[in-house]
Design a protein around this motif. Structure first.
Motif, short mmCIF file in Angstrom:
data_model
loop_
_atom_site.label_atom_id
_atom_site.label_comp_id
_atom_site.label_asym_id
_atom_site.label_seq_id
_atom_site.Cartn_x
_atom_site.Cartn_y
_atom_site.Cartn_z
N UNK A 199 -4.06 -9.58 -1.08
CA UNK A 199 -4.47 -8.74 -2.02
C UNK A 199 -3.34 -8.29 -3.13
N UNK A 200 -2.53 -7.50 -2.40
CA UNK A 200 -1.11 -7.32 -3.11
C UNK A 200 -0.59 -8.28 -4.13
N UNK A 206 0.11 -9.75 -9.99
CA UNK A 206 0.31 -10.68 -11.16
C UNK A 206 -0.42 -9.87 -12.48
N UNK A 207 -1.42 -9.05 -12.16
CA UNK A 207 -1.77 -8.33 -13.44
C UNK A 207 -1.07 -7.06 -13.94
N UNK A 261 1.70 -9.11 -15.78
CA UNK A 261 1.32 -9.70 -17.17
C UNK A 261 1.04 -8.27 -18.12
N UNK A 262 1.03 -7.00 -17.34
CA UNK A 262 0.79 -5.88 -18.31
C UNK A 262 -0.51 -5.72 -18.67
N UNK A 263 -1.38 -6.41 -17.90
CA UNK A 263 -3.06 -6.10 -18.08
C UNK A 263 -3.53 -4.58 -17.33
N UNK A 264 -2.88 -4.23 -16.42
CA UNK A 264 -2.98 -2.90 -15.99
C UNK A 264 -1.72 -2.58 -15.26
N UNK A 265 -1.45 -1.15 -15.33
CA UNK A 265 -0.33 -0.54 -14.81
C UNK A 265 -0.32 -0.28 -13.36
N UNK A 266 -1.36 -0.11 -12.70
CA UNK A 266 -1.40 0.24 -11.44
C UNK A 266 -2.64 -0.24 -10.89
N UNK A 267 -2.60 -0.24 -9.35
CA UNK A 267 -3.88 -0.51 -8.46
C UNK A 267 -3.98 0.30 -7.37
N UNK A 321 -3.86 0.73 -0.26
CA UNK A 321 -2.24 0.65 -0.76
C UNK A 321 -2.51 0.94 -2.22
N UNK A 322 -1.39 1.43 -2.64
CA UNK A 322 -1.19 1.64 -4.12
C UNK A 322 0.14 0.61 -4.15
N UNK A 323 -0.01 0.37 -5.99
CA UNK A 323 1.05 -0.65 -6.41
C UNK A 323 1.12 -0.32 -7.96
N UNK A 324 2.25 -0.46 -8.41
CA UNK A 324 2.31 -0.37 -9.87
C UNK A 324 3.09 0.88 -10.42
N UNK A 325 2.73 1.28 -11.55
CA UNK A 325 3.22 2.52 -12.29
C UNK A 325 2.20 3.17 -12.63
N UNK A 326 2.74 4.53 -13.26
CA UNK A 326 1.86 5.35 -13.91
C UNK A 326 1.46 4.86 -15.35
#
Length: 79
Positions: free
Chosen positions: A30-31, A36-37, A40-46, A60-65
């Motif tokens: 999953x992570x 990859x998204x 590629x700057x499709x979404x900042x976080x999940x 889990x969380x990942x990415x940026x605000x």
């Protein structure tokens, strides 16, 4: 047991995936796939939660605000 698994039983109990027939190998995919998204700057976080038979097996969380600040997203981040 992960940091999340040590937390309280909110909203559902958090258990080892094998106990409810979920493959940890599959969950491990999953992570990197969601990353990859973000890359590629499709979404900042999940924030991802997988539950089975009334129990959480992955949370889990990942990415940026946002991409500019690079402040990490957390499990309890409001967005």
């Amino acid at each position: 047991m992960s940091k999340v698994e040590k937390k309280a039983q909110w909203p559902l109990p958090i258990i080892e995936p094998e106990k409810v027939g979920v493959s940890p190998v599959s969950l491990a995919r999953i992570r990197p796939n969601l990353q990859r998204f973000i890359n590629r700057k499709y979404a900042p976080n999940f924030v991802t939660l997988v539950a089975r038979r009334g129990s959480i097996v992955y949370f889990q969380s990942q990415g940026y605000l946002d991409f500019q600040s690079k402040k990490p997203a957390k499990l309890d981040t409001l967005f």
